[in-house]
Write a protein that holds these residues in place. Structure first.
Motif, PDB file in Angstrom:
ATOM      1  N   SER A 185       6.258  -6.140  -4.353  1.00 62.28           N
ATOM      2  CA  SER A 185       5.535  -6.582  -5.240  1.00 62.28           C
ATOM      3  C   SER A 185       5.427  -5.789  -6.499  1.00 62.28           C
ATOM      4  CB  SER A 185       4.488  -7.338  -4.798  1.00 62.28           C
ATOM      5  OG  SER A 185       3.496  -6.063  -4.682  1.00 62.28           O
ATOM      6  N   GLY A 186       5.497  -4.666  -6.222  1.00 60.23           N
ATOM      7  CA  GLY A 186       5.226  -3.425  -7.243  1.00 60.23           C
ATOM      8  C   GLY A 186       6.294  -3.412  -8.188  1.00 60.23           C
ATOM      9  N   LEU A 187       7.737  -4.018  -7.820  1.00 53.99           N
ATOM     10  CA  LEU A 187       8.759  -3.994  -8.829  1.00 53.99           C
ATOM     11  C   LEU A 187       8.582  -5.004  -9.854  1.00 53.99           C
ATOM     12  CD1 LEU A 187      11.691  -3.778  -6.317  1.00 53.99           C
ATOM     13  CD2 LEU A 187      10.829  -2.140  -7.721  1.00 53.99           C
ATOM     14  N   PHE A 188       7.452  -6.138  -9.545  1.00 53.17           N
ATOM     15  CA  PHE A 188       7.601  -6.957 -10.715  1.00 53.17           C
ATOM     16  C   PHE A 188       5.930  -6.529 -11.179  1.00 53.17           C
ATOM     17  CE2 PHE A 188      10.414  -8.539  -7.813  1.00 53.17           C
ATOM     18  CZ  PHE A 188      11.489  -9.068  -8.596  1.00 53.17           C
ATOM     19  N   ASP A 189       5.699  -7.653 -12.242  1.00 51.53           N
ATOM     20  CA  ASP A 189       4.304  -7.211 -12.834  1.00 51.53           C
ATOM     21  C   ASP A 189       3.355  -8.257 -12.331  1.00 51.53           C
ATOM     22  OD1 ASP A 189       2.519  -6.044 -14.449  1.00 51.53           O
ATOM     23  OD2 ASP A 189       2.942  -7.075 -16.214  1.00 51.53           O
ATOM     24  N   PHE A 190       3.121  -7.876 -10.917  1.00 52.69           N
ATOM     25  CA  PHE A 190       2.227  -8.866 -10.469  1.00 52.69           C
ATOM     26  C   PHE A 190       0.852  -7.884  -9.864  1.00 52.69           C
ATOM     27  CE2 PHE A 190       6.109 -11.314  -9.209  1.00 52.69           C
ATOM     28  CZ  PHE A 190       5.969 -12.241 -10.323  1.00 52.69           C
ATOM     29  N   PRO A 191       0.059  -7.434 -10.753  1.00 53.14           N
ATOM     30  CA  PRO A 191      -0.750  -6.531 -10.166  1.00 53.14           C
ATOM     31  C   PRO A 191      -1.994  -7.165  -9.087  1.00 53.14           C
ATOM     32  CG  PRO A 191      -1.318  -6.902 -12.586  1.00 53.14           C
ATOM     33  CD  PRO A 191       0.164  -7.425 -12.096  1.00 53.14           C
ATOM     34  N   GLU A 192      -1.917  -8.555  -9.521  1.00 56.51           N
ATOM     35  CA  GLU A 192      -2.956  -9.161  -8.616  1.00 56.51           C
ATOM     36  C   GLU A 192      -2.300  -9.428  -6.994  1.00 56.51           C
ATOM     37  OE1 GLU A 192      -1.529 -10.566 -11.205  1.00 56.51           O
ATOM     38  OE2 GLU A 192      -3.208 -11.222 -12.629  1.00 56.51           O
ATOM     39  N   MET A 193      -1.168  -9.494  -6.892  1.00 56.69           N
ATOM     40  CA  MET A 193      -0.581  -9.429  -5.687  1.00 56.69           C
ATOM     41  C   MET A 193      -0.610  -8.119  -5.170  1.00 56.69           C
ATOM     42  SD  MET A 193       3.089 -10.806  -4.640  1.00 56.69           S
ATOM     43  CE  MET A 193       3.104 -12.388  -5.037  1.00 56.69           C
ATOM     44  N   THR A 194      -0.216  -7.024  -5.881  1.00 59.32           N
ATOM     45  CA  THR A 194      -0.065  -5.806  -5.376  1.00 59.32           C
ATOM     46  C   THR A 194      -1.509  -5.359  -5.025  1.00 59.32           C
ATOM     47  OG1 THR A 194       1.701  -5.553  -7.140  1.00 59.32           O
ATOM     48  CG2 THR A 194       1.070  -3.758  -5.938  1.00 59.32           C
ATOM     49  N   ARG A 195      -2.429  -5.632  -5.692  1.00 61.63           N
ATOM     50  CA  ARG A 195      -3.787  -5.129  -5.395  1.00 61.63           C
ATOM     51  C   ARG A 195      -4.190  -5.588  -3.936  1.00 61.63           C
ATOM     52  NH1 ARG A 195      -6.920  -7.353  -9.763  1.00 61.63           N
ATOM     53  NH2 ARG A 195      -5.777  -5.878 -11.110  1.00 61.63           N
ATOM     54  N   VAL A 196      -4.213  -6.726  -3.775  1.00 64.07           N
ATOM     55  CA  VAL A 196      -4.533  -7.408  -2.388  1.00 64.07           C
ATOM     56  C   VAL A 196      -3.668  -6.751  -1.139  1.00 64.07           C
ATOM     57  CG1 VAL A 196      -4.731  -9.583  -1.141  1.00 64.07           C
ATOM     58  CG2 VAL A 196      -5.311  -9.455  -3.624  1.00 64.07           C
ATOM     59  N   LEU A 197      -2.381  -6.597  -1.638  1.00 64.82           N
ATOM     60  CA  LEU A 197      -1.684  -6.038  -0.593  1.00 64.82           C
ATOM     61  C   LEU A 197      -1.926  -4.520  -0.302  1.00 64.82           C
ATOM     62  CD1 LEU A 197       1.783  -7.720  -1.638  1.00 64.82           C
ATOM     63  CD2 LEU A 197       0.528  -8.056   0.644  1.00 64.82           C
ATOM     64  N   HIS A 198      -2.186  -3.936  -1.315  1.00 65.87           N
ATOM     65  CA  HIS A 198      -2.519  -2.414  -1.210  1.00 65.87           C
ATOM     66  C   HIS A 198      -3.656  -2.336  -0.393  1.00 65.87           C
ATOM     67  CE1 HIS A 198      -2.211   1.497  -3.662  1.00 65.87           C
ATOM     68  NE2 HIS A 198      -2.407   1.784  -2.333  1.00 65.87           N
ATOM     69  N   ALA A 199      -4.715  -3.105  -0.673  1.00 67.43           N
ATOM     70  CA  ALA A 199      -5.943  -3.002   0.042  1.00 67.43           C
ATOM     71  C   ALA A 199      -5.626  -3.389   1.550  1.00 67.43           C
ATOM     72  CB  ALA A 199      -7.144  -4.092  -0.272  1.00 67.43           C
ATOM     73  N   SER A 200      -4.837  -4.503   1.944  1.00 63.64           N
ATOM     74  CA  SER A 200      -4.507  -4.783   3.294  1.00 63.64           C
ATOM     75  C   SER A 200      -3.753  -3.618   4.008  1.00 63.64           C
ATOM     76  CB  SER A 200      -3.561  -6.086   3.176  1.00 63.64           C
ATOM     77  OG  SER A 200      -4.061  -7.042   2.375  1.00 63.64           O
ATOM     78  N   GLU A 201      -2.904  -3.005   2.969  1.00 67.53           N
ATOM     79  CA  GLU A 201      -2.027  -1.944   3.736  1.00 67.53           C
ATOM     80  C   GLU A 201      -3.069  -0.668   4.198  1.00 67.53           C
ATOM     81  OE1 GLU A 201       0.310   0.234   0.749  1.00 67.53           O
ATOM     82  OE2 GLU A 201       1.496   1.250   2.280  1.00 67.53           O
ATOM     83  N   ASP A 202      -3.977  -0.552   3.228  1.00 65.30           N
ATOM     84  CA  ASP A 202      -4.853   0.583   3.564  1.00 65.30           C
ATOM     85  C   ASP A 202      -5.837   0.332   4.824  1.00 65.30           C
ATOM     86  OD1 ASP A 202      -4.045   2.202   1.432  1.00 65.30           O
ATOM     87  OD2 ASP A 202      -5.647   1.821   0.058  1.00 65.30           O
ATOM     88  N   LEU A 203      -5.989  -0.939   4.949  1.00 67.15           N
ATOM     89  CA  LEU A 203      -6.745  -1.317   6.100  1.00 67.15           C
ATOM     90  C   LEU A 203      -6.084  -1.295   7.308  1.00 67.15           C
ATOM     91  CD1 LEU A 203      -9.378  -2.739   7.171  1.00 67.15           C
ATOM     92  CD2 LEU A 203      -8.142  -5.064   6.746  1.00 67.15           C
ATOM     93  N   LEU A 204      -4.842  -1.587   7.266  1.00 64.23           N
ATOM     94  CA  LEU A 204      -3.861  -1.369   8.460  1.00 64.23           C
ATOM     95  C   LEU A 204      -3.734   0.038   8.785  1.00 64.23           C
ATOM     96  CD1 LEU A 204      -1.502  -4.260   7.646  1.00 64.23           C
ATOM     97  CD2 LEU A 204      -2.939  -4.049   9.694  1.00 64.23           C
ATOM     98  N   ASP A 205      -3.683   0.906   7.697  1.00 65.93           N
ATOM     99  CA  ASP A 205      -3.368   2.241   8.062  1.00 65.93           C
ATOM    100  C   ASP A 205      -4.543   2.776   8.883  1.00 65.93           C
ATOM    101  OD1 ASP A 205      -1.604   4.207   7.672  1.00 65.93           O
ATOM    102  OD2 ASP A 205      -2.573   5.088   5.901  1.00 65.93           O
ATOM    103  N   ALA A 206      -5.723   2.619   8.198  1.00 64.04           N
ATOM    104  CA  ALA A 206      -6.948   2.988   8.907  1.00 64.04           C
ATOM    105  C   ALA A 206      -7.140   2.661  10.492  1.00 64.04           C
ATOM    106  CB  ALA A 206      -8.301   2.513   8.146  1.00 64.04           C
ATOM    107  N   ILE A 207      -6.553   1.490  10.703  1.00 66.07           N
ATOM    108  CA  ILE A 207      -6.567   0.898  12.006  1.00 66.07           C
ATOM    109  C   ILE A 207      -5.474   1.690  12.840  1.00 66.07           C
ATOM    110  CG2 ILE A 207      -6.150  -1.080  13.471  1.00 66.07           C
ATOM    111  CD1 ILE A 207      -7.138  -2.771  11.110  1.00 66.07           C
ATOM    112  N   ARG A 208      -4.460   1.970  11.948  1.00 62.47           N
ATOM    113  CA  ARG A 208      -3.228   2.598  12.806  1.00 62.47           C
ATOM    114  C   ARG A 208      -3.501   3.882  13.179  1.00 62.47           C
ATOM    115  NH1 ARG A 208       2.617   3.459  10.111  1.00 62.47           N
ATOM    116  NH2 ARG A 208       1.186   4.591   8.766  1.00 62.47           N
ATOM    117  N   SER A 209      -4.493   4.570  12.364  1.00 65.25           N
ATOM    118  CA  SER A 209      -4.791   5.992  12.583  1.00 65.25           C
ATOM    119  C   SER A 209      -5.968   5.935  13.455  1.00 65.25           C
ATOM    120  CB  SER A 209      -4.849   6.807  11.219  1.00 65.25           C
ATOM    121  OG  SER A 209      -5.877   6.009  10.781  1.00 65.25           O
TER     122      SER A 209
END
Lengths: 78, 832
Positions: B50-74
């Motif tokens: 999503s970062g390849l395109f100019d969709f900050p709304e999408m990237t923002r939500v995905l980024h937060a989800s990724e961080d959340l999952l990373d916290a769980i993963r660790s």
């Protein structure tokens, strides 16, 4: 296919995707004296770019997009 | 739409489906590290894309989800149902954005707020955990001192004008950064396109792409192992660059250059003696003149020089029967001249020039060799000869390998002499490596546009039609032209063409086959959501996901199945307390099974809920006027259950009144019948309900029976035909104004096809005075359609009616017959 393979010439058009790298490599292996036409190219995936760089073929024309042309010429040192 | 974006949308939908599945799977196995990793990887890649395109709304939500999952993963957080809810919400949001991008080409700005809210609520979940480390801090690994050392080396490669521009901009206070981006070798498998990424960077002053290791031979190259390194000089702030490369920060080095650095570099370069910017050039010139006459080379430099010279000598001794021979001589001469300048022996230059001219004229390397031998001592000074001889060996090797690599890349034309023997050798290796390439087994999957397959389908349809023309031709040859031999020959050809066409048709059908998993995969989410909403506990069992059927059929299945599942959960499965009271386990079971039975796919949806009460259905149907009093008395429970699919039965009113099902079941039935499938409902009060859909594997070819009425041919789909009978006209009796016949102790109402189609002529009898009756299946039982004559059955490609005609339900469509005539295919269910 964004690459049209002619006898000894390959014409790149629009966006050449990652899926085409393997075909391109095979074609270049079989056609070592290939000539590449990039005039209608708007983007080429890195995988295809590196295949071309490794093969170092001759180019009959460069892309119309000036920034792309500069990138490619710097990559091919041509 | 931009093809790149199109591809992105397709991929994103795939990813979202995968993510949704894994989120739900994790609910029941929250400690499955592999699953969690997979989920993280999916979200991470999607965010990257999503970062390849100019969709900050999408990237923002995905980024937060990724961080959340990373916290769980660790292990900093625990995966809970709440987490799953948030993730699913986030993915729904992304999916909605995708729809919008597809429809509008961009995301409306009013989603920004929603996106921030979602991202914030996801981050809220993590507030107990350490806040995520901003990317800038992670990348600050090497010391600034280190950077400068590396940078200086690299900066020497930057051409003068770019460096001068950088110097000027730096002086003006703009931040200048040197970027080296070395994508990971496997980056293509992660969906990265480094070239695309670097092309998008702003403030580019200079750039270069180089292999990080020398290229392998083309025959051995792996196109999908990235071997490139991108270097750039950029006028941009570190934050901007970090933002641009944030998904690949581990592969990027960003080195800040102050104008002081650049100034220092100018001096560095003049020390090195390579001409650079104007001001440094003059000082370099001066420097060089000062040094003239005194050769002050270091040990390493001296040995390098010896190497260079030796290679030149070897080049001169290469075979001279090549077309670029002149260029080779010139190159050698200019190398010699550069060496002379370096060691300050300019006096030998004049002689070198004349030697070169001589050599070119004579087309022989000899004059240059003579010059070299004469001045060798000058180059070497005190250099011990021994060292040079020792180095000889590997130099030779290098030259040889150079020559052979030129051979394989095909830069050498086929001349005679020693080259051609080498050529033969390299051709051998060519063959060998090619053999290897052929032996390599790669799994190849083609993603083909459906339109292309549809075109093949249409073509094969036409082929079937023209193939069917051959028997007509054969009979014409016999009957009209009186050549029975020709007729027989045409027939034998027809048989072989028929076989090929059938195989071809089968092959194309195979291409269109997709597994039912296509539709089933969304059910876990659907069941979970509905069950949560209704506060019911449901265990979903899915079996036979791999069963395949035609894509169109699978797709048409989605909606009816969702309907059925929703009904099952809403009206079938009881609340936990109710279930316990009824002596059932609190968790309800919903099973979806798919199996292939001969040329049908059978899908069975069963639950262990409260079932359907036939009495209620009967009463309701009677109230609605669907059945009359008489039927109400004698209808079996099974038939009563099937009434819920009758048109007009299910209205919004009945949804709330009925404790059983009834929501849009006629919609389900219509959808299933549209693809010529059947639906069957079995239910036992208190025990549960089972709905069985059986669907054909393919819709492409329809088998029809051809009948004639009033001199016209009509087709009737074979799946609706029960039987064909001849009934003597005097055995037809009348009930009120309706004509009926008794067939195997059953009363079958008769309809004249001419009457049904408003053709104003009576149905014809055959010579024995019998009626031709086609018994067909209709919604209200079997019915007999009286026609004039029966003909053969045939396979046709049914084309639905178009335009205004599409509204006429009595016709299923049209088809071309082998003799070129158009056959109108009836839809008996709607006709009667």
């Amino acid at each position: 296919m964004a690459i049209e393979f002619q006898n000894k010439k390959a014409i790149f058009r629009d966006i050449v995707t990652v899926d085409e790298a393997e075909t391109l490599l095979e074609w270049l292996q079989q056609n070592p004296d290939a000539v590449i036409d990039l005039s209608c190219l708007s983007h080429m995936h890195t995988a295809c770019l590196q295949v071309l760089m490794a093969a170092d073929p001759d180019f009959s024309s460069w892309p119309e997009d000036e920034s792309l042309m500069r990138w490619l010429r710097s990559a091919f040192k041509k | 739409m931009n093809p790149l974006l199109e591809q992105f949308l397709i991929e994103t939908r795939d990813f979202l489906e995968g993510i949704g599945e894994k989120v739900i799977e994790l609910e029941s196995a929250s400690d499955d590290a592999v699953l969690l990793n997979e989920l993280f990887r999916l979200v991470h890649t999607l965010k990257g894309n999503s970062g390849l395109f100019d969709f900050p709304e999408m990237t923002r939500v995905l980024h937060a989800s990724e961080d959340l999952l990373d916290a769980i993963r660790s292990g900093k957080m625990v995966y809970t149902r709440e987490v799953a809810d948030y993730l699913l919400d986030a993915m729904d949001f992304v999916s909605m954005l995708c729809d919008e991008i597809e429809a509008e080409g961009a995301i409306k700005s009013d989603h920004a707020e929603e996106s921030s809210r979602l991202a914030a609520s996801i981050r809220d979940l993590m507030k107990d955990v350490n806040p995520a480390i901003p990317p800038e801090e992670i990348t600050e690994t090497k010391t600034t001192e280190d950077h400068h050392v590396i940078a200086r080396e690299w900066l020497l490669a930057i051409p003068e004008d770019a460096r001068r521009e950088a110097y000027r901009m730096g002086k003006e206070g703009s931040p200048i950064h040197y970027i080296q981006y070395t994508p990971s070798e496997e980056c293509f498998y992660q969906g990265d396109d480094p070239f695309y990424l670097v092309r998008q960077i702003r403030g580019l002053l200079w750039h270069d792409i180089m292999p990080r290791r020398p290229w392998q031979k083309l025959q051995e190259m792996d196109a999908y192992a990235c071997n490139l390194v991108f270097t750039m000089l950029v006028v941009s702030s570190r934050e901007e660059i970090a933002e641009h490369f944030r998904y690949v920060m581990d592969q990027v080095e960003i080195i800040p250059l102050s104008d002081k650095d650049l100034e220092l570099l100018c001096e560095d370069r003049s020390d090195g003696g390579i001409p650079s910017s104007p001001q440094s050039c003059s000082s370099a010139e001066k420097y060089r003149e000062d040094q003239e006459g005194s050769c002050s080379l270091t040990g390493t430099e001296r040995s390098l020089l010896a190497d260079i010279l030796r290679i030149q000598k070897d080049i001169l001794s290469l075979p001279d029967n090549v077309e670029w021979f002149k260029g080779r001589l010139k190159a050698v001469a200019s190398t010699f001249s550069a060496c002379c300048v370096q060691i300050g022996k300019k006096d030998a230059l004049a002689e070198l020039e004349s030697s070169l001219k001589e050599a070119i004229l004579a087309a022989s390397p000899e004059p240059l060799q003579v010059w070299f031998d004469k001045h060798l001592s000058m180059f070497l000074d005190s250099e011990p000869d021994v060292e040079i001889t020792l180095r000889m060996n590997d130099t030779e090797k290098r030259i040889n390998s150079l020559a052979s690599s030129q051979m394989t890349t095909g830069h050498v034309s086929k001349d005679g002499g020693p080259i051609s023997s080498e050529n033969a050798g390299s051709a051998m290796t060519d063959k060998n490596s090619k053999g290897r390439a052929e032996n390599r087994t790669t799994s190849r999957v083609l993603k083909v546009d459906q339109a292309k397959i549809d075109r093949l389908m249409n073509l094969i349809g036409e082929m079937v039609v023209s193939k069917n023309a051959l028997p007509y031709l054969a009979s014409r040859a016999e009957d009209v032209y009186g050549i029975p031999e020709l007729g027989r020959e045409i027939k034998s050809h027809y048989i072989s063409i028929n076989r090929i066409v059938e195989e071809m048709q089968d092959a194309i059908m195979q291409v269109r086959m997709v597994p039912v998993a296509h539709v089933f995969q969304r059910f876990p989410r659907l069941v979970r959501d509905i069950a949560n909403k209704l506060q019911k506990e449901v265990e979903l069992i899915i079996e036979g996901e791999e069963t395949e059927a035609d894509k169109n059929i699978i797709e048409s299945l989605a909606e009816p199945l969702i309907h059925i599942i929703r009904n099952s959960l809403d009206h079938g499965i009881e609340l936990p307390e109710e279930r316990i009271k009824a002596g059932k386990p609190p968790k309800g079971r919903l099973a979806i099974r798919a199996v292939q039975e001969s040329d049908c796919v059978v899908i069975e949806i069963s639950d262990d809920g409260r079932g359907i009460d036939p009495e209620l259905i009967k009463l309701k149907a009677y109230e609605k006027g669907i059945i009359d009093e008489e039927t109400l008395e004698c209808i079996t429970d099974q038939d009563a259950v099937n009434l819920i699919m009758a048109a007009g039965f299910s209205t919004s009113e009945t949804v709330s009144d009925l404790s059983g099902r009834g929501v849009g079941m006629d919609v389900v039935r219509n959808a299933v019948e549209k693809v010529k499938g059947n639906i069957k409902i079995e239910s036992e009060k208190g025990k549960g309900t089972r709905i069985t859909l059986s669907l054909p594997l393919s819709v492409a070819v329809t088998n029809v029976m051809i009948v004639k009425s009033d001199g016209r041919k009509f087709g009737v789909p074979m799946d609706t035909v029960v039987e064909t009978v001849r009934i003597p006209d005097d055995e037809v009796s009348s009930v009120k104004d309706k004509r009926v016949a008794i067939l195997r102790d059953q009363v079958v109402p008769l309809f004249n096809l001419n009457d049904l189609l408003c053709i104003n002529s009576p149905q014809r009898l055959n010579e024995e005075g019998e009626l031709a009756v086609l018994v067909v299946r209709t919604y209200s039982g079997n019915a007999g359609i009286v026609v004039d004559e029966f003909y053969e059955t045939t396979d046709i490609i049914l084309k639905p009616m178009e335009g205004i005609l599409a509204g006429i339900k009595a016709y299923a469509g049209t088809a071309l017959l082998g003799d070129g005539s158009v056959l109108i295919v009836l839809n008996p269910k709607e006709l009667v």
